[in-house]
Write an enzyme that holds these catalytic residues in place. Structure first.
Site, PDB file in Angstrom:
ATOM      1  N   SER A 180     116.611 -17.943  67.345  1.00  0.00           N
ATOM      2  CA  SER A 180     117.316 -16.551  66.984  1.00  0.00           C
ATOM      3  C   SER A 180     118.555 -16.405  67.823  1.00  0.00           C
ATOM      4  O   SER A 180     119.388 -17.111  67.527  1.00  0.00           O
ATOM      5  CB  SER A 180     115.912 -15.586  67.258  1.00  0.00           C
ATOM      6  N   ASP A 189     113.732 -14.181  56.159  1.00  0.00           N
ATOM      7  CA  ASP A 189     113.787 -13.846  57.407  1.00  0.00           C
ATOM      8  C   ASP A 189     114.075 -12.594  57.136  1.00  0.00           C
ATOM      9  O   ASP A 189     115.541 -12.329  56.507  1.00  0.00           O
ATOM     10  CB  ASP A 189     114.475 -14.905  58.222  1.00  0.00           C
ATOM     11  N   HIS A 202     110.832 -14.731  60.042  1.00  0.00           N
ATOM     12  CA  HIS A 202     111.546 -15.263  61.124  1.00  0.00           C
ATOM     13  C   HIS A 202     110.694 -16.142  62.260  1.00  0.00           C
ATOM     14  O   HIS A 202     111.307 -16.769  62.813  1.00  0.00           O
ATOM     15  CB  HIS A 202     111.960 -13.883  61.827  1.00  0.00           C
TER      16      HIS A 202
END
Length: 713
Positions: free
Chosen positions: A568, A653, A688
């Site tokens: 991330s 995501d 995600h």
């Protein structure tokens, strides 16, 4: 060998089909080579406009918000096939690692139960099953299965229960279900007396839930369908049609996140509004669901706080005149004006107050000192007699467990270190005695075989950066070992030295595992975060590189055996490091990486963009535009040698859209001047967090480790 050839042939065919479908006529669209060729994405003219000037983005077409465009899906599948062909050569290694990693999971396990009302609640896992089972036991010990997520997951490619909350009378359970990985939830209500779900549901929600005391009114958050931002608080009465849900609060400022919850004592419902530099909390008596919310303290820029209720007063953690936060209090009758707040625990320059828990006789504080999290116990009637829960290890972390009762002298907390599995204790705050409730059982693991240490690297500007280390006993600090270096360094989120059972598959093979506590987190206090965001963001990247240099210079690692990993915002870190110092790394692993910083932050239709202007800056302003452009991994890709890189993403995501890493990889393919592998995997049915099942997640980690180990062969 036949399997390898078949995979290579499949990759060649798909790559050829892809190139034929969407590459310029001047490019070769097929090859007679006997090895797979990487997919080369077509370049299509596109201008990204901004007040600061326009930029060409030839891979912008890879963005498809519907996730249905045939060209886009073909490209992602071609990349997946290319990766499958590459890793077919070390399938046996991957399978060995997967077996090892899953072998450290106690497959049939139960969490420490906690008491709420007449029941003991816990979470179970059963051997061979991917998902948790939520259970409770009555006073006679009779167990009831409230929710078996394995059954919910049947026929689904993805399943996640983001939250569940039992009603005050303990007869109903509200829970939030996401079956796409997009973190857009459906509310379901289960009657715990019958096991049946209510036919009426709400959709397009965030995961938070708050119950009113009438046992029939719920408060939930409705998300904006475009940006997915949490914008509207809805009051819903169970059993009524979804369209009867009533709007009770709408947030107009799209830089704020929002969630609802109940206070620990259940007396109030809270609407929490949180932005990078300011917060606001609204409260409502849970006995009066039709009443009006009151503001605890109006929002102001550079003013943050959180609160819990105890015996008619609010206990507040705040940065009011306290960069590292202090704890204050105010009577409920005096809420609405922060000048009424009274200090309880004062600010200290060397201690960052991370969290707190309130009890009838004690205040428990989870704080950071010298980069470590510890717990301080403060008696209400003798605050000068505060004491700490001690540890014998050099690097560790202590955090609060689930504490749902205020009328008790027992604090439950979890202790963990790089060599100590998560351990739950019951600590008697009046006597200092503690009881071991449970230590996670880790099969095929012997803590006595490993050691942890701390070292400090010196950054470019002289700042000392703490580093947590794990290695096997007998490790020789002679510069021959491979290194696996992790960091995050954003949002004030600290990378604590938790136990991580998966990492021993590398450590057992001679790796040193390092956690770099770089600026952008809050390991060393609030200023540590301030020095790693906005116009100081590059400190995050240079800190990471300086930690690598330090560990090599101190002979913890061989200079040609250094591997970095981040996900991330940590994936942004990997992308920046790849551009800035590729020569220091043998390989980099970038999971769901935020790599297209400028374009994303210019687009307010993308989820999270507006929430994060105070983290990255608003590129509509020239200084931030120029600064972000200077480090944005996608924009800074250049003609140079890069290390081996493994990139992963999820098609659904909602935090970092799949097209950011897709574009980054496409550009890298046309710019990198080396022969090192560049692999890109898209999980076509996840978001995600990757795969939703516990074993499926372990398989993904095994793939990453196999990628690393194969490079060393």
């Amino acid at each position: 060998m036949a399997l390898k050839n078949r995979l290579y042939t499949t990759s060649l065919v798909l790559s050829a089909l892809w190139l034929a479908a969407c590459s310029p006529a001047s490019q070769n669209t097929a090859t007679n080579d006997t090895t797979a060729q990487p997919p080369i994405a077509e370049q299509r003219p596109y201008v990204v406009e901004s007040p600061q000037g326009n930029r060409q983005d030839p891979y912008y077409w890879l963005r498809d918000d519907s996730r249905t465009d045939a060209d886009v899906l073909a490209y992602l599948e071609a990349e997946n096939t290319y990766y499958d062909a590459y890793r077919a050569d070390y399938t046996e290694l991957t399978e060995t690692l997967e077996s090892e990693i899953i072998g450290r999971i106690k497959q049939d396990d139960t969490s420490v139960p906690y008491q709420k009302g007449d029941y003991l609640y816990s979470v179970k896992y059963e051997a061979g099953k991917e998902y948790p089972i939520y259970v409770r036991a009555d006073k006679e010990g009779t167990e009831q299965v409230m929710l078996d997520v394995n059954k919910l997951a049947e026929g689904q490619s993805y399943m996640n229960v983001g939250n569940l909350a039992v009603s005050p009378n303990q007869q109903l359970m509200a829970y939030m279900v996401d079956n796409t990985g997009r973190r857009q939830y459906e509310l379901r209500i289960r009657d715990l007396t019958t096991g049946e779900d209510n036919a009426q549901t709400l959709t397009g929600l965030s995961a938070s839930i708050a119950w009113a005391k009438d046992n029939e009114t719920l408060f939930v958050i409705e998300n904006d369908p475009q940006t997915l931002l949490s914008t509207r608080v809805m009051k819903y009465r169970i059993g009524e049609p979804a369209d009867t849900a009533e709007l009770v609060y709408e947030e107009k400022d799209n830089t704020f996140y929002m969630w609802v919850n109940n206070t620990t004592d259940g007396e109030y419902i809270q609407i929490n509004l949180d932005q990078t530099v300011s917060t606001e909390v609204h409260v409502l008596d849970a006995d009066e669901p039709d009443g009006k919310f009151q503001v605890l303290a109006p929002r102001e820029r550079d003013f943050q706080y959180s609160a819990d209720h105890l015996d008619g007063r609010w206990i507040i953690r705040t940065d009011l005149d306290a960069p590292n936060f202090q704890v204050m209090q105010v009577a409920h009758e005096e809420i609405g004006d922060k000048t009424k707040w009274q200090p309880l625990v004062e600010h200290r320059d060397d201690v960052f107050i991370q969290d707190f828990a309130v009890f009838s006789n004690y205040l428990a504080i989870n704080e950071r000192s010298d980069g470590l999290r510890r717990i301080r116990i403060v008696p209400w009637d003798a605050p000068d007699e505060a004491k700490f829960i001690a540890s014998d290890e050099e690097a560790y972390v202590t955090v609060f467990e689930r504490n749902v009762q205020q009328d008790t002298d027992t604090l439950r907390y979890t202790y963990s270190s790089l060599t100590t599995p998560s351990t739950v204790y019951a600590y008697d705050m009046s006597t200092g005695e503690q009881e071991l409730l449970k230590q996670n059982e880790v099969p095929n693991f012997d803590a006595s075989l490993y050691e942890t240490a701390r070292t400090w690297a010196t950054a470019e500007d002289g700042t000392k950066i703490p580093v947590s280390l794990l290695y096997k006993k007998g490790f020789k600090q002679d510069g021959s070992a491979p290194l696996y270096q992790y960091a995050y360094g954003s949002y004030g989120s600290s990378s604590d030295p938790y136990f991580r059972s998966t990492i021993f598959s590398l450590v057992d093979r001679g790796f040193v595992y390092a956690i770099a506590h770089i600026r952008g987190g809050q390991e060393m206090g609030r200023q540590w975060y301030e020095d790693g965001k906005l116009l100081k963001k590059i400190n995050t990247f240079t800190d990471y590189i300086d930690v690598t240099k330090h560990l090599v210079a101190e002979k913890y690692a061989h200079p040609d055996k250094v591997f970095g990993m981040g996900g991330s915002a940590g994936g942004l870190l990997m992308g920046a490091v790849a551009n800035m110092a590729p020569e220091h790394y043998r390989g980099l692993m970038a999971h769901v990486p935020f790599v297209d910083v400028v374009t994303t932050m210019l687009d307010e239709s993308i989820p999270l963009t507006t929430n994060e202007f105070d983290e990255w800056g608003n590129p509509k302003n020239q200084p931030y535009y120029d600064y972000m452009l200077s480090y944005s991994p996608y924009d800074q890709v250049k003609k140079q040698d890069y290390p081996a890189i493994l990139v992963t993403t999820g098609l659904h995501d909602s935090q970092v859209q799949y097209f950011e890493p897709a574009k980054w990889v496409a550009k890298l393919r046309t710019h990198k001047t080396d022969a090192n592998p560049l692999m890109f995997k898209t999980n076509m049915s996840a978001g995600h967090g990757g795969s939703s099942g516990r074993f499926a997640r372990m398989k993904e980690i095994a793939e990453e480790y196999a990628f690393i180990l194969n490079l060393l062969q």
